[in-house]
Write an enzyme that holds these catalytic residues in place. Structure first.
Site, mmCIF file in Angstrom:
data_model
loop_
_atom_site.group_PDB
_atom_site.id
_atom_site.type_symbol
_atom_site.label_atom_id
_atom_site.label_comp_id
_atom_site.label_asym_id
_atom_site.label_seq_id
_atom_site.Cartn_x
_atom_site.Cartn_y
_atom_site.Cartn_z
ATOM 1 N N PHE A 171 0.821 -1.226 0.172
ATOM 2 C CA PHE A 171 0.150 -0.216 -0.069
ATOM 3 C C PHE A 171 0.816 1.234 0.123
ATOM 4 O O PHE A 171 0.339 2.211 -0.346
ATOM 5 C CB PHE A 171 -0.820 -0.030 1.331
ATOM 6 C CG PHE A 171 -0.450 0.393 2.499
ATOM 7 C CD1 PHE A 171 -0.297 1.929 2.797
ATOM 8 C CD2 PHE A 171 0.267 -0.450 3.440
ATOM 9 C CE1 PHE A 171 0.420 2.179 3.969
ATOM 10 C CE2 PHE A 171 1.097 0.048 4.563
ATOM 11 C CZ PHE A 171 1.047 1.529 4.690
ATOM 12 N N LYS A 195 -1.465 -6.907 -9.367
ATOM 13 C CA LYS A 195 -2.372 -6.973 -8.399
ATOM 14 C C LYS A 195 -1.901 -5.878 -7.424
ATOM 15 O O LYS A 195 -1.077 -5.951 -6.559
ATOM 16 C CB LYS A 195 -2.521 -8.235 -7.670
ATOM 17 C CG LYS A 195 -3.571 -8.313 -6.526
ATOM 18 C CD LYS A 195 -3.763 -9.133 -5.369
ATOM 19 C CE LYS A 195 -2.900 -8.556 -4.229
ATOM 20 N NZ LYS A 195 -3.531 -7.174 -3.650
ATOM 21 N N GLU A 198 -4.896 -3.731 -2.342
ATOM 22 C CA GLU A 198 -6.355 -3.533 -1.977
ATOM 23 C C GLU A 198 -6.620 -2.237 -1.402
ATOM 24 O O GLU A 198 -7.766 -1.822 -1.102
ATOM 25 C CB GLU A 198 -7.130 -4.886 -1.332
ATOM 26 C CG GLU A 198 -6.643 -5.199 0.191
ATOM 27 C CD GLU A 198 -5.329 -5.860 0.193
ATOM 28 O OE1 GLU A 198 -4.398 -5.955 -0.629
ATOM 29 O OE2 GLU A 198 -5.141 -6.464 1.187
ATOM 30 N N ARG A 199 -5.683 -1.844 -0.580
ATOM 31 C CA ARG A 199 -5.981 -0.491 -0.030
ATOM 32 C C ARG A 199 -5.748 0.638 -0.532
ATOM 33 O O ARG A 199 -6.369 1.888 -0.219
ATOM 34 C CB ARG A 199 -5.029 -0.645 1.242
ATOM 35 C CG ARG A 199 -5.204 -1.740 2.137
ATOM 36 C CD ARG A 199 -4.733 -1.533 3.678
ATOM 37 N NE ARG A 199 -3.405 -2.475 3.501
ATOM 38 C CZ ARG A 199 -2.651 -2.495 4.882
ATOM 39 N NH1 ARG A 199 -3.028 -1.765 6.024
ATOM 40 N NH2 ARG A 199 -1.493 -3.281 4.653
ATOM 41 N N SER A 248 5.119 -6.928 3.321
ATOM 42 C CA SER A 248 5.626 -7.372 4.804
ATOM 43 C C SER A 248 6.343 -8.838 4.629
ATOM 44 O O SER A 248 6.208 -9.488 3.902
ATOM 45 C CB SER A 248 4.548 -7.307 5.585
ATOM 46 O OG SER A 248 3.532 -8.318 5.269
ATOM 47 N N CYS A 303 9.576 1.937 3.461
ATOM 48 C CA CYS A 303 10.254 0.813 3.752
ATOM 49 C C CYS A 303 11.692 1.253 3.990
ATOM 50 O O CYS A 303 12.489 0.567 4.776
ATOM 51 C CB CYS A 303 10.515 -0.434 2.734
ATOM 52 S SG CYS A 303 11.303 0.406 1.294
ATOM 53 N N GLU A 403 8.985 -4.068 13.445
ATOM 54 C CA GLU A 403 9.135 -2.693 12.069
ATOM 55 C C GLU A 403 7.577 -2.007 12.840
ATOM 56 O O GLU A 403 6.630 -2.811 12.828
ATOM 57 C CB GLU A 403 8.788 -3.197 10.818
ATOM 58 C CG GLU A 403 8.622 -2.244 9.926
ATOM 59 C CD GLU A 403 8.545 -2.801 8.434
ATOM 60 O OE1 GLU A 403 7.852 -3.855 8.340
ATOM 61 O OE2 GLU A 403 8.929 -2.131 7.388
#
Ligand code: NAD
Length: 520
Positions: A171, A195, A198-199, A248, A303, A403
């Site tokens: 995301f 893909k 989805e957020r 993640s 990240c 994290e």
């Protein structure tokens, strides 16, 4: 207010504020160069993180839709592979020009769905655009080798595309990460299934529209949606030859293992805990500004965010001054003028971050700046966490081990540079690291001895530009980082080598007896 998830076709039609989208439109699949409404029975509500207003519903694409996307990509592959590299380069030039033209529209979609500030969202788009720009140089990047290996015999090497490849995206960079895949994979002759997260799939939907306008034929770029179910489909679909994953550790390690077991190539960039060592001889002003910017920009949801500070020697006394810099940052809706950081992605993320701050307090650390319970006046319902600085942290504390992925900087104290290096090397992640010093020899020692894969010397977020490659290591990548994103390794990931050995001297083939030994 126009929704960014529609195929609004002008570069100037996009939201400029966080007000409720009048009629939220459902996000669509993109298959065979067409935006198609999904027949999904399950939908994921996507909320603006600054207000929690509904922006769109994202489908869990049905099996039939996902299969149609793969069939489209498979069908497009032979003809796309057969196009000349010059033709593909021309389409890339157009794609690059269109992304530039629609830059603000892409950034607005990111601000609305992801929450980062509009200025920062423009950087998100630019970093992806630079991968596309670099991919335009494909004509010199993909040349093979040739050698005369024996008299009249030569071997040539070619790099050929793999077929249908897929990207599973996180995301936090809704434009940059899809653009780590699309330009490199498509210009080398592959066809793609993307893909998005989805957020926040809005930026990818705009990129799909631009890809079609640029001239990518139907089937070269396809977009499907969903969470774990869509991912499992990609992992198990035999027609998909390679997977690029960014996200993640939890999802990435699973994806790496299952896709590898299914015989696919996988590249996977995972989580991080990026440290900065601050030496007493550094340019203090530069260091404090750089650290505050890199810890709290994008609400720490990068990240490569600098999430862990290692004060060496007397620099531990600088914590209050650092807190002063952090306090000056304006937390606000991302469309607001002067906003420095926006909200975090979801109410659950906010709760998790607040819990980690609470755990630090409980485990004996000092909260120097507390971002809990802060919110901008005009956005009472957003997912807000203000800049937070936690000092006197030790290696055994939960806030150090996990994290956090929020605007939280944890600070540890060590007496010497050697202690800083061994502390950082003991950490299981190896994404990025930075040192602040004026000494060349100190910096050189650090650069040589530190294990993390991306080192900044007086540079807080040392992400390599696309002519290099993204070189995190250790637990920040899966599979030992054998394949890294973009740059030369990116080209190698999306292609396989073919070697052709030929012999052109038929005229003296007069013997009628075959030779059976290997030539010596
Ligand atoms: P995430 O792992 O939750 O999601 C990433 C993708 O995986 C999404 O498309 C999601 O649908 C899918 N997914 C999530 N859970 C899944 C599951 N259980 N099974 C199968 N698929 C699943 O990551 P995120 O929260 O979107 O992104 C933040 C993370 O990404 C952070 O850890 C960050 O460090 C990392 N990240 C790493 C890099 C890098 O280059 N190293 C870059 C950006 C983000």
């Amino acid at each position: 207010v126009a929704s960014t998830t529609t195929a609004a076709s002008t570069p100037t039609s996009y939201p400029t504020s966080h007000v409720q989208v009048e009629q939220p439109l459902d996000t669509q699949n993109f298959i065979d160069n067409q935006f198609l409404p999904s027949k999904a029975t399950q939908w994921i509500d996507l909320h603006d993180p600054a207000t929690n207003n509904l922006v769109t519903r994202v489908p869990q694409s049905t099996d039939e839709e996902m299969r149609a996307a793969v069939d489209s990509a498979e069908k497009a592959f032979p003809a796309w592979k057969a196009t000349s590299v010059l033709h593909r380069q021309q389409i890339m030039f157009k794609f690059v020009a269109l992304i530039r033209e629609h830059w603000d529209r892409l950034a607005a979609s990111i601000t609305l769905e992801q929450g980062k500030t509009f200025a920062d969202a423009k950087g998100d788009v630019l970093r992806g655009l630079q991968v596309a720009e670099t991919a335009c140089g494909i004509t010199t990047q993909i040349t093979g080798e040739v050698l005369e290996v024996a008299k009249d015999m030569e071997t040539r090497s070619y790099r050929e595309p793999l077929g249908v490849v897929a990207a599973i995206c996180p995301f936090n960079f809704p434009a940059m990460i899809p653009l780590w895949t699309i330009p490199v994979a498509a210009v080398t002759g592959n066809t793609c299934i993307i893909k998005p997260s989805e957020r926040d799939p809005g930026a990818m939907m705009i990129l799909a529209e631009l890809a079609e306008k640029a001239g990518f034929p139907p089937g070269v770029i396809n977009v499907i949606h969903g969470s774990a179910k869509a991912v499992d489909f990609i992992l198990d679909e035999p027609k998909i030859k390679a997977i690029s994953f960014v996200g993640s550790n939890k999802a990435g390690e699973y994806i790496y293992q299952r896709a590898s077991a299914n015989g696919k190539r996988v590249q996977a960039n995972l989580g991080a805990k990026n440290h900065a060592a601050v030496l007493p001889d550094c340019n203090k002003n530069h260091a404090l500004n750089a650290i505050a910017g890199a810890a709290f920009g994008a609400a720490g949801q990068r990240c490569m965010a600098l999430s862990t500070l290692v004060f060496v020697g007397e620099t531990q006394d600088w914590a209050p001054e650092l807190a002063q810099r952090a306090k000056q940052l304006s937390m606000n809706g991302g469309f607001e003028e002067g906003a420095d950081l926006g909200p975090v992605i979801s109410p659950q993320a906010k709760e998790r971050i607040n819990d980690l701050i609470a755990s630090a307090e409980k485990e004996g650390a000092t909260i120097v700046l507390d971002g809990r319970n802060q919110k901008p006046a005009n956005y009472p319902n957003g997912n807000w966490v203000g800049p937070t600085i936690i000092a006197n942290v030790t290696k055994d504390m939960t806030c150090y081990k996990e994290e956090i992925f929020g605007p939280v900087l944890v600070c540890l104290n060590v007496p010497t540079l050697d202690d800083a290096i061994s502390l950082i090397n003991d950490n299981e992640y190896g994404n990025g690291v930075a040192i602040f010093t004026r000494s060349g020899s100190t910096a050189t020692k650090f650069q040589k001895e530190i294990e993390a894969g991306q080192v900044g010397i007086n540079v807080p977020i040392p992400v390599p530009l696309p002519m290099f490659s993204f070189t995190g290591n250790k637990k920040s990548v899966a599979g030992g980082g054998a394949s890294t994103f973009y740059g030369k390794p990116g080209l190698q990931f999306y292609t396989q080598q073919k070697t052709v050995t030929s012999f052109w001297r038929a005229e003296d083939a007069t013997s009628t007896r075959a030779k059976v030994n290997m030539p010596t």
